[in-house]
Design an enzyme around this catalytic site. Sequence first.
Site, short mmCIF file in Angstrom:
data_model
loop_
_atom_site.label_atom_id
_atom_site.label_comp_id
_atom_site.label_asym_id
_atom_site.label_seq_id
_atom_site.Cartn_x
_atom_site.Cartn_y
_atom_site.Cartn_z
N THR A 160 40.34 43.93 40.24
CA THR A 160 41.06 44.06 41.46
C THR A 160 41.02 45.54 42.09
O THR A 160 41.85 45.82 42.84
CB THR A 160 42.40 43.87 40.66
OG1 THR A 160 42.80 44.72 40.04
CG2 THR A 160 42.69 42.50 40.49
N SER A 161 39.96 46.26 41.67
CA SER A 161 39.69 47.56 42.27
C SER A 161 38.48 47.51 43.04
O SER A 161 37.79 48.32 42.79
CB SER A 161 39.48 48.76 41.13
OG SER A 161 39.65 50.02 41.71
N ASN A 180 31.68 37.49 42.77
CA ASN A 180 32.79 36.63 42.75
C ASN A 180 33.26 36.98 44.40
O ASN A 180 33.62 36.20 44.88
CB ASN A 180 33.97 37.37 41.89
CG ASN A 180 33.90 36.48 40.53
OD1 ASN A 180 33.97 35.04 40.38
ND2 ASN A 180 33.64 37.20 39.66
N SER A 187 38.03 37.80 41.28
CA SER A 187 38.43 38.83 41.65
C SER A 187 39.13 38.93 43.00
O SER A 187 39.21 37.94 43.75
CB SER A 187 36.86 39.72 41.96
OG SER A 187 36.17 39.84 40.84
N MET A 201 31.91 37.97 35.49
CA MET A 201 31.56 38.49 36.85
C MET A 201 30.53 37.48 37.56
O MET A 201 29.77 36.98 36.86
CB MET A 201 30.91 39.89 36.98
CG MET A 201 31.68 40.91 36.04
SD MET A 201 31.75 40.72 34.32
CE MET A 201 30.22 41.60 33.84
N GLY A 202 30.55 37.34 38.86
CA GLY A 202 29.68 36.46 39.48
C GLY A 202 28.13 36.88 39.35
O GLY A 202 27.28 36.10 39.03
N CYS A 212 29.29 42.54 43.93
CA CYS A 212 30.16 41.79 43.22
C CYS A 212 29.91 40.16 43.73
O CYS A 212 30.19 39.81 44.81
CB CYS A 212 31.71 42.11 43.86
SG CYS A 212 32.87 41.15 43.12
N LYS A 234 25.58 45.98 33.42
CA LYS A 234 26.65 45.46 32.73
C LYS A 234 26.09 45.27 31.37
O LYS A 234 24.95 45.29 30.91
CB LYS A 234 27.09 43.65 33.27
CG LYS A 234 27.50 43.82 34.65
CD LYS A 234 28.76 44.67 34.92
CE LYS A 234 29.30 44.80 36.35
NZ LYS A 234 30.48 45.86 36.56
#
Length: 397
Positions: free
Chosen positions: A68-69, A106, A19, A319-320, A104, A279
């Site tokens: 990336t947001s 990542n 990310s 996703m991490g 997050c 998720k």
Amino acid sequence: MAHVPQIRIPATYMRGGTSKGVFFKLTDLPEAAQVPGEARDKLLLRVIGSPDPYGKQIDGMGGATSSTSKTVILSKSTRADHDVDYLFGQVSIDKPFVDWSGNCGNLTAAVGSFAISNGLVPAEQIPENGVVTVRIWQVNIAKTIIAHVPITNGAVQETGDFELDGVTFPAAEVQIEFLDPAADDDGEGGGAMFPTGNLVDDLEVPGVGTLKATLINAGIPTVFINAEDIGYTGTELQEAINSDDKALTMFETIRAHGAVRMGLIKHVDEAAGRQHTPKVAFVAGPASYVSSSGKQVAAGDIDLLVRALSMGKLHHAMMGTAAVAIGTAAAIPGTLVNLAAGGSERSAVRFGHPSGTLRVGAEAKQLNGEWTVTKAIMSRSARVLMEGQVRIPGDAF
């Protein structure tokens, strides 16, 4: 007509894992944005370039994907035995809101590096050469994370030969430990690792059917289902899912009903305002496939296949925080993740995702009939892409 000029805000654009996002020191933000609320959200939306009805974020720093947001706000920790407080904001691309409901994993890989380089870690903790242990308080989920950041000649080492599938170039390895990653009374989900009390549930999803599901709070609330139950093999790449509106609607319906079952929301209609969590992921036993980069992934090199959706789209890698959920669930016999990996007890798994493979470890144990996990461990990398100042119109917030 007079127009308000732009203002400048010190910021760093960083990649963490698979990310990237815009990092801020809390004290560098305008005063109105130093506290939670509308001003902060509006500022971050404008920085990233949202909401964008075109879905491109051309007029901001975002990259028009869930990976990336992203935005991060860091400050010296107010908690004992911690170095830095880490607050993560997932910025919606096409809607005017910032989701603060989860972490997050990542970008966590970049938190230690930023903290060291920006004076948030005491100088006496930083060796001339070696590794700095940065204790991070993850504000969104009220959890401790430990980052092991390499140091060379007194500065954060960013270059190296550690390769991470989903990232084009090698970099220095950063090991991340997620301590006690399951939910508790202060964390996301507000209760137990398995909020229903079951390792596997029958999840009724209108228009889809009754699916076997493992609903777990570890790293991030996640709904795991079997790939074959929804017509997939687990080897799918992004285009197979993201170009199929019917499939995306199905996954969102599963996610919404899973969120209700997990106690995260009271009604499925609330899921639209909570895009970051939970998720939804689907799992299958190991099989060979060609990754998005053209790399051959052999069935014998992985324990299982996992594909996960983030912000309504299939993620390009993993996703991490979802990897933490995967590692935790894999360590507990009887979950769908564990069964897909062969059903035996294990302390680590290597799973296949659209960009390649990832190994994650977890330490789980059963006490008085309840499963607990003490830590989940994985390696990531991080790198500063650009630093300086971002500009936004002065009346944007």
